[in-house]
Scaffold this motif. Structure first.
Motif, PDB file in Angstrom:
ATOM      1  N   PHE A   7       0.842  -1.177   0.000  1.00  0.00           N
ATOM      2  CA  PHE A   7       0.000   0.000   0.000  1.00  0.00           C
ATOM      3  C   PHE A   7       0.886   1.238   0.000  1.00  0.00           C
ATOM      4  CE2 PHE A   7      -3.338  -2.660   2.094  1.00  0.00           C
ATOM      5  CZ  PHE A   7      -4.268  -2.516   1.088  1.00  0.00           C
ATOM      6  N   SER A   8       0.364   2.330  -0.534  1.00  0.00           N
ATOM      7  CA  SER A   8       1.107   3.583  -0.466  1.00  0.00           C
ATOM      8  C   SER A   8       1.056   4.085   0.976  1.00  0.00           C
ATOM      9  CB  SER A   8       0.494   4.611  -1.407  1.00  0.00           C
ATOM     10  OG  SER A   8      -0.805   4.932  -0.971  1.00  0.00           O
ATOM     11  N   LEU A   9       2.008   4.948   1.303  1.00  0.00           N
ATOM     12  CA  LEU A   9       2.024   5.501   2.656  1.00  0.00           C
ATOM     13  C   LEU A   9       0.772   6.327   2.929  1.00  0.00           C
ATOM     14  CD1 LEU A   9       5.762   6.530   3.025  1.00  0.00           C
ATOM     15  CD2 LEU A   9       4.574   4.685   4.195  1.00  0.00           C
ATOM     16  N   CYS A  10       0.229   6.927   1.891  1.00  0.00           N
ATOM     17  CA  CYS A  10      -0.994   7.731   2.034  1.00  0.00           C
ATOM     18  C   CYS A  10      -2.172   6.844   2.454  1.00  0.00           C
ATOM     19  CB  CYS A  10      -1.288   8.434   0.717  1.00  0.00           C
ATOM     20  SG  CYS A  10      -2.689   9.534   0.775  1.00  0.00           S
ATOM     21  N   ALA A  13      -1.703   5.780   5.976  1.00  0.00           N
ATOM     22  CA  ALA A  13      -1.996   6.886   6.897  1.00  0.00           C
ATOM     23  C   ALA A  13      -3.505   7.043   7.074  1.00  0.00           C
ATOM     24  CB  ALA A  13      -1.387   8.173   6.369  1.00  0.00           C
ATOM     25  N   ASP A  14      -4.266   6.839   5.996  1.00  0.00           N
ATOM     26  CA  ASP A  14      -5.730   6.896   6.094  1.00  0.00           C
ATOM     27  C   ASP A  14      -6.256   5.814   7.033  1.00  0.00           C
ATOM     28  OD1 ASP A  14      -5.740   9.003   4.336  1.00  0.00           O
ATOM     29  OD2 ASP A  14      -6.291   7.778   2.588  1.00  0.00           O
ATOM     30  N   VAL A  15      -5.724   4.592   6.855  1.00  0.00           N
ATOM     31  CA  VAL A  15      -6.133   3.496   7.739  1.00  0.00           C
ATOM     32  C   VAL A  15      -5.752   3.826   9.176  1.00  0.00           C
ATOM     33  CG1 VAL A  15      -5.736   1.063   8.309  1.00  0.00           C
ATOM     34  CG2 VAL A  15      -5.984   1.748   5.929  1.00  0.00           C
ATOM     35  N   ASN A  16      -4.553   4.353   9.344  1.00  0.00           N
ATOM     36  CA  ASN A  16      -4.062   4.697  10.681  1.00  0.00           C
ATOM     37  C   ASN A  16      -4.974   5.722  11.349  1.00  0.00           C
ATOM     38  OD1 ASN A  16      -2.509   5.060  12.951  1.00  0.00           O
ATOM     39  ND2 ASN A  16      -0.884   6.191  11.931  1.00  0.00           N
ATOM     40  N   SER A  17      -5.366   6.760  10.605  1.00  0.00           N
ATOM     41  CA  SER A  17      -6.216   7.796  11.210  1.00  0.00           C
ATOM     42  C   SER A  17      -7.598   7.245  11.583  1.00  0.00           C
ATOM     43  CB  SER A  17      -6.342   8.991  10.268  1.00  0.00           C
ATOM     44  OG  SER A  17      -6.985   8.598   9.077  1.00  0.00           O
ATOM     45  N   LEU A  18      -8.156   6.374  10.721  1.00  0.00           N
ATOM     46  CA  LEU A  18      -9.466   5.815  11.033  1.00  0.00           C
ATOM     47  C   LEU A  18      -9.399   4.811  12.192  1.00  0.00           C
ATOM     48  CD1 LEU A  18     -10.890   5.333   7.432  1.00  0.00           C
ATOM     49  CD2 LEU A  18     -11.614   6.997   9.131  1.00  0.00           C
ATOM     50  N   VAL A  19      -8.270   4.086  12.289  1.00  0.00           N
ATOM     51  CA  VAL A  19      -8.104   3.149  13.402  1.00  0.00           C
ATOM     52  C   VAL A  19      -7.966   3.918  14.717  1.00  0.00           C
ATOM     53  CG1 VAL A  19      -6.468   1.503  14.436  1.00  0.00           C
ATOM     54  CG2 VAL A  19      -7.170   1.244  12.056  1.00  0.00           C
ATOM     55  N   ASN A  20      -7.173   5.006  14.691  1.00  0.00           N
ATOM     56  CA  ASN A  20      -6.967   5.800  15.904  1.00  0.00           C
ATOM     57  C   ASN A  20      -8.233   6.537  16.342  1.00  0.00           C
ATOM     58  OD1 ASN A  20      -4.316   5.020  16.219  1.00  0.00           O
ATOM     59  ND2 ASN A  20      -3.509   6.735  15.035  1.00  0.00           N
ATOM     60  N   ALA A  21      -9.126   6.834  15.394  1.00  0.00           N
ATOM     61  CA  ALA A  21     -10.375   7.511  15.754  1.00  0.00           C
ATOM     62  C   ALA A  21     -11.280   6.595  16.574  1.00  0.00           C
ATOM     63  CB  ALA A  21     -11.094   7.975  14.492  1.00  0.00           C
ATOM     64  N   LYS A  22     -11.133   5.284  16.392  1.00  0.00           N
ATOM     65  CA  LYS A  22     -11.903   4.267  17.111  1.00  0.00           C
ATOM     66  C   LYS A  22     -13.412   4.450  16.965  1.00  0.00           C
ATOM     67  CE  LYS A  22      -8.255   3.278  20.339  1.00  0.00           C
ATOM     68  NZ  LYS A  22      -7.812   3.201  21.702  1.00  0.00           N
ATOM     69  N   LEU A  23     -13.827   4.938  15.791  1.00  0.00           N
ATOM     70  CA  LEU A  23     -15.247   5.102  15.516  1.00  0.00           C
ATOM     71  C   LEU A  23     -15.778   4.013  14.598  1.00  0.00           C
ATOM     72  CD1 LEU A  23     -15.341   8.958  14.863  1.00  0.00           C
ATOM     73  CD2 LEU A  23     -16.048   7.756  16.931  1.00  0.00           C
ATOM     74  N   ILE A  47       0.498  -1.015  13.861  1.00  0.00           N
ATOM     75  CA  ILE A  47       0.385   0.214  14.649  1.00  0.00           C
ATOM     76  C   ILE A  47       0.461  -0.105  16.133  1.00  0.00           C
ATOM     77  CG2 ILE A  47      -1.174   2.113  15.267  1.00  0.00           C
ATOM     78  CD1 ILE A  47      -2.241   1.925  12.347  1.00  0.00           C
ATOM     79  N   GLU A  48      -0.250  -1.152  16.554  1.00  0.00           N
ATOM     80  CA  GLU A  48      -0.280  -1.523  17.969  1.00  0.00           C
ATOM     81  C   GLU A  48       1.077  -2.017  18.464  1.00  0.00           C
ATOM     82  OE1 GLU A  48      -3.462  -4.332  18.120  1.00  0.00           O
ATOM     83  OE2 GLU A  48      -5.007  -2.786  18.087  1.00  0.00           O
ATOM     84  N   SER A  49       1.812  -2.722  17.591  1.00  0.00           N
ATOM     85  CA  SER A  49       3.119  -3.240  18.010  1.00  0.00           C
ATOM     86  C   SER A  49       4.223  -2.198  17.869  1.00  0.00           C
ATOM     87  CB  SER A  49       3.486  -4.489  17.201  1.00  0.00           C
ATOM     88  OG  SER A  49       3.684  -4.153  15.846  1.00  0.00           O
ATOM     89  N   GLY A  50       3.920  -1.063  17.239  1.00  0.00           N
ATOM     90  CA  GLY A  50       4.897   0.016  17.115  1.00  0.00           C
ATOM     91  C   GLY A  50       5.832  -0.130  15.919  1.00  0.00           C
ATOM     92  N   GLU A  51       5.478  -0.973  14.967  1.00  0.00           N
ATOM     93  CA  GLU A  51       6.310  -1.137  13.765  1.00  0.00           C
ATOM     94  C   GLU A  51       6.161   0.053  12.835  1.00  0.00           C
ATOM     95  OE1 GLU A  51       6.415  -4.774  11.465  1.00  0.00           O
ATOM     96  OE2 GLU A  51       5.534  -5.821  13.186  1.00  0.00           O
ATOM     97  N   GLU A  52       7.147   0.197  11.943  1.00  0.00           N
ATOM     98  CA  GLU A  52       7.091   1.252  10.936  1.00  0.00           C
ATOM     99  C   GLU A  52       6.104   0.876   9.839  1.00  0.00           C
ATOM    100  OE1 GLU A  52      10.392   3.228   8.538  1.00  0.00           O
ATOM    101  OE2 GLU A  52      11.368   2.665  10.415  1.00  0.00           O
ATOM    102  N   LEU A  53       5.447   1.866   9.256  1.00  0.00           N
ATOM    103  CA  LEU A  53       4.473   1.605   8.208  1.00  0.00           C
ATOM    104  C   LEU A  53       5.070   1.678   6.802  1.00  0.00           C
ATOM    105  CD1 LEU A  53       1.314   3.487   9.478  1.00  0.00           C
ATOM    106  CD2 LEU A  53       1.784   1.053   9.554  1.00  0.00           C
TER     107      LEU A  53
END
Length: 139
Positions: A7-10, A13-23, A47-53
């Motif tokens: 996946f692209s970093l973009c 990042a979208d997945v990351n933001s939606l996961v962090n929103a927890k909605l 993300i939870e384990s702290g790995e690089e994306l």
């Protein structure tokens, strides 16, 4: 099924933001971003384990090329059938389609000779007269 690619970093990042929103659930995130649920799950796990994306693969994935680099030089002015037979002589088994694909990767263009009309006795006579007329003229 095999991997399509990272996946692209973009997109990550979208997945990351939606996961962090927890909605949203994983399924809802996958529907919104048009990715698989498994991909969302894997990114969430990273993300939870702290790995690089960032992607780990660097142009080393996929099937190894069957052409040795030296054989690519002989591709310049040959026909695919001839190239295929030459490759078989050096124990490289490649189809004509593979040879054409490799030629395309090397940015070789295909060209055919232009079609010309046949020389009739009348055109031959006209050419000869023209050449005789202009033979003694200065340029």
């Amino acid at each position: 099924m095999g991997k399509k690619g990272d996946f692209s970093l973009c997109k990550k990042a979208d997945v990351n933001s939606l996961v962090n929103a927890k909605l949203f659930s994983n399924r809802e995130i996958s529907r919104k971003l048009k990715v698989s649920v498994a991909s969302v799950r894997l990114i969430k796990k990273k993300i939870e384990s702290g790995e690089e994306l960032s992607p780990k693969r660097k142009k080393k994935c996929g099937r190894k090329p069957i052409f040795p680099p030296r054989s690519e030089r002989s591709f310049r002015f040959a026909i695919t059938k001839v190239i295929k037979s030459q490759l078989q002589d050096i124990n490289v088994n490649a189809s004509e389609r593979t040879v054409r694909r490799k030629l395309k990767d090397l940015n070789f263009k295909t060209c055919r000779p232009t079609r010309k009309s046949k020389l009739t006795p009348a055109t031959k006579a006209k050419r000869l007269n023209w050449a005789k007329h202009w033979r003694d003229k200065d340029v």
